[in-house]
Write an enzyme that holds these catalytic residues in place. Structure first.
Site, short mmCIF file in Angstrom:
data_model
loop_
_atom_site.label_atom_id
_atom_site.label_comp_id
_atom_site.label_asym_id
_atom_site.label_seq_id
_atom_site.Cartn_x
_atom_site.Cartn_y
_atom_site.Cartn_z
N GLY A 1 0.80 -1.22 0.00
CA GLY A 1 0.00 0.00 0.00
C GLY A 1 0.83 1.26 0.00
N LEU B 1 -4.27 -5.99 -4.44
CA LEU B 1 -3.23 -4.95 -4.40
C LEU B 1 -1.89 -5.42 -3.81
CD1 LEU B 1 -2.64 -1.91 -4.92
CD2 LEU B 1 -3.26 -1.51 -2.53
N ASP B 2 -0.81 -5.24 -4.58
CA ASP B 2 0.56 -5.57 -4.14
C ASP B 2 0.72 -7.03 -3.75
OD1 ASP B 2 1.35 -2.95 -4.58
OD2 ASP B 2 0.91 -2.32 -2.53
N ALA B 3 -0.14 -7.88 -4.28
CA ALA B 3 -0.09 -9.30 -3.91
C ALA B 3 0.10 -10.22 -5.12
CB ALA B 3 -1.36 -9.68 -3.15
#
Lengths: 288, 288, 288, 288
Positions: free
Chosen positions: C205, C231-233
């Site tokens: 994040g 998100l960001d995964a």
């Protein structure tokens, strides 16, 4: 000239003795110098004291003009100091020497253009025409000065004139593939930064990636150092390494190594620009 | 003898040509060899093919006894292979050579004792008495064999006898401060693992930490390699590095470096124990 | 079209079973395909076989046009393979998405301009005007597409049209400060490469450098991954780290981290361009 | 008692103001304290000054006995300092808590035994019998104190009594697989050092190597920190990382990670022993 926003940076080295830090910090306190950064180091083998102190000139009780004399008379002479004084209001002026490889060049220009570095680049000098196009894209005057065994002396003279005309403070050899003469180097002691594409002192001289490949090392490196008349043997400013393996060819060593070269040279330039590098006895103190 | 739980490990290198992988994997498939691990590498400069394949012997259609002949006749000779064959049921036997420093020794013994390594250590040999106490704590027979210029030849003969008696497969020099003779080395080609306390080829020979300090490097290293008659110039198995700075003294370089020495030597021994190291042309292929 | 100098690259993953390598390498041998590179990996937890093989098309017995059908009918269907086939004669086309920060942008453009990468960059898209000047310097069409909560859907539609018009193969988010919708991402599965300025999964994040500073970590990192709707995964392609200390401020963390971001993103793009990345189960296999 | 060879170490933190360094260094100069090491740091976000100074007691004008009062009255109170004073003549006493894993234990014991560390280890405490044999080999009293949900409170009481009896200064959790109660921790604030087998704040809690494997990270780490009542969230002393790849299984992640755990924990203990760690605001200042 107003000193609003200007910092002073003082670099010192001298024989160690009790009371130096105390003297200097007391001096700054007495004149309302707000210290932003203070680093010191004692080389206990040689009994040498090193210090970098940065303070705000706003409200400081001594003017930029008077400061050098004041400091010399009251402190530098007393402690037998070698010292340098800089003001952040004066932008350093850097000359870029290049040949044909562009990776370091792009990295340096990107950092300057983005405003990450407080530096002027008034000129590029090259012994080949290959990178003129990049200089043009970044609006930097490009000087083509080819070098042969015969014309080297006279061409270095031309280079020196250009450097002087442009009031150059320091030089970056961004993979410049020529050896500078001792005479030339003498004009810019500890002011010429080179990037060598090996983990010095391993693989000095030509074709280090080929040598690394032949030796079968498992890690390669890059080294940034000040140029002295002793080839690839000047004071080391910064090094870094990357792991490799039997799978790597000379070609992939070069590709991986160029990433190191970029980062290592740029870190060295940044430390130099921040006035964080002191040289003593062919070694550096790099404050961080 | 049952082959339950036993794996075979085959190491190969030979001139590269199409069809080798296909041949070997087809052979294993034909005899119900369940492949656990397969690694290959082609050195395109020298046109050499390297392979390590490990498979389960349970249910394999050829016995351990017949396998060497079968492989030689049907494959090795056809492709002009250099090859080695190991079975995991046979525990490698390692000799430890030490002098006075204990950091590598503790690390090696801890790994063996904890069961992390599949290895026997039937003896330690030392030219000093300093580390006998540690050998005793770990119940390892300790042989004190002092070396002088005069007695070196005859003492090496004693060492060789001990190694033979104990059916030693390979030797680890855990900071053994003696140079082995070419004769001695000849008995254990690519079977003597040394740890050198520098990032080779930088700082070979004696006192590398002092040399690193004097040169002012910003990173120090350690190197594990097979011993050849050329000092500190044998095939490199593993290297690692750690960042240092002007703040470091020779003493702190030594302290930081010893941590590297431990990890680097143990990684090299582990790779050797796993039969993951192939040597060609004074360089290693280390599969991972 | 001549296939001189063209290589084919085949990426495969499928349920593991004996004989796959043997089949594929035999097939290439049969048709005179000179193998330049072969990598394979078996995920033994999920029993999945991965392979990347690159061979020269010159003299290969099957044409580029016939190859896909031939491979599908004879191999892919038999082994239930997921597969991709590329020819190096076709230059990949990359779109660059940026916002205000230029460090990744300069690094990417420098590599393309110098010819280090075999890639076309037909357009840049940005939600701000800040970096138009750099696009101009490198002669890359720049599209300003501002995004608000209200217009996001329609602006993504414009972006998608531009990508289609320009026959874009994959997208690089070079510090693009907008979250793409799941719909958008669905059009470019495993074809959108992001750089996140932390060592994921730590600090996902916003404002990871601030979080790293607050937590007092001693090492910071950067992560390049394929974008998924989570998100960001998404699957991690590459990560790297740099040591920091109590001396670092948020500002110096950002400065040191940006060097990581540059190198990590460019390594990920390079691996993608080389077709060395396979995705399975939200993880990557990255051959080297 | 003679103070020959004894050094004093003073750790300070206090609100920053001009003149602190000057005051303290002047004080040491006035009483003939030969400064061996001086480090300072200013946290400019919180305006806090940190200092560690080490000097020789021989010839110092104030005795060990009088020094605390003298310093408090003349300096500590004036600058509102938090401070600690140590003499190197007093060997710190460390308790080792372990469960079943021995890699950290061997590393710690090897360093103590070799004399690299100036520390006493009067006891080991474990909730399992597994490592008693190692304690015996190193002649360290071993206390088996099994823990269940029911007996935890009373067993921690027994542990505390043992620690008190043995005049323990600090505790090392060398992969001790129990969570200490807040009550227990309260007795040893910033005096319990843990090693966590991940790169915190990534993967706190149980089974971090499994989580790292599932997430597909390309680098794994280890973290040493002081224990607070907030699990795996205490002040970080040291971290390190190692590169991994798709080839790694959970098993090889564990093997590679254990090497990190050893080095990271031992570096943290060493920094603590050297009195180089200051804690403020759940973060550490670690002088080097």
């Amino acid at each position: 000239m107003s000193t609003n926003g200007t910092n002073a940076i003082l670099l010192i080295h001298c024989p160690d003795q009790p009371g130096i830090i105390s003297s200097v910090t007391q001096f700054l306190a007495d004149y309302q110098g707000n210290v932003v950064d203070l680093d010191e180091h004692v080389d206990r083998d040689h009994n040498v004291f090193f210090m970098r102190v940065e303070w705000e000139m706003e409200n400081f009780g001594i003017s930029k003009e008077d400061l050098p004399d004041y400091f010399r008379e009251n402190y530098a002479d007393r402690y037998n100091m070698k010292w340098e004084l800089y003001f952040t209001s004066k932008k350093p002026r850097m000359a870029l020497f290049v040949t044909k490889l562009s990776h370091n060049l792009f990295d340096v220009l990107g950092r300057q253009q983005s405003g990450d570095w407080n530096v002027e680049i008034p000129l590029m000098i090259s012994n080949h025409e290959h990178l003129r196009d990049i200089a043009d894209r970044f609006d930097i005057p490009f000087h083509y000065i080819p070098i042969t065994k015969e014309n080297k002396k006279e061409q270095e003279k031309r280079q020196l004139e250009l450097l002087k005309e442009n009031q150059i403070d320091f030089i970056v050899l961004a993979r410049y593939m020529q050896i500078l003469s001792s005479d030339f180097i003498g004009y810019y002691t500890n002011k010429i930064i080179n990037i060598h594409h090996s983990f010095l002192p391993a693989f000095p001289g030509a074709k280090p990636y080929h040598s690394a490949f032949d030796r079968g090392v498992k890690i390669i490196g890059a080294t940034s150092h000040y140029v002295t008349s002793d080839l690839d043997a000047g004071p080391i400013i910064e090094q870094d390494v990357v792991r490799v393996s039997h799978k790597d060819s000379v070609k992939t060593l070069i590709r991986k190594g160029q990433d190191l070269e970029k980062i290592v040279l740029s870190r060295a330039i940044y430390a130099h620009l921040q006035r964080k590098v002191l040289v003593f006895n062919n070694k550096t103190v790099v404050f961080d």
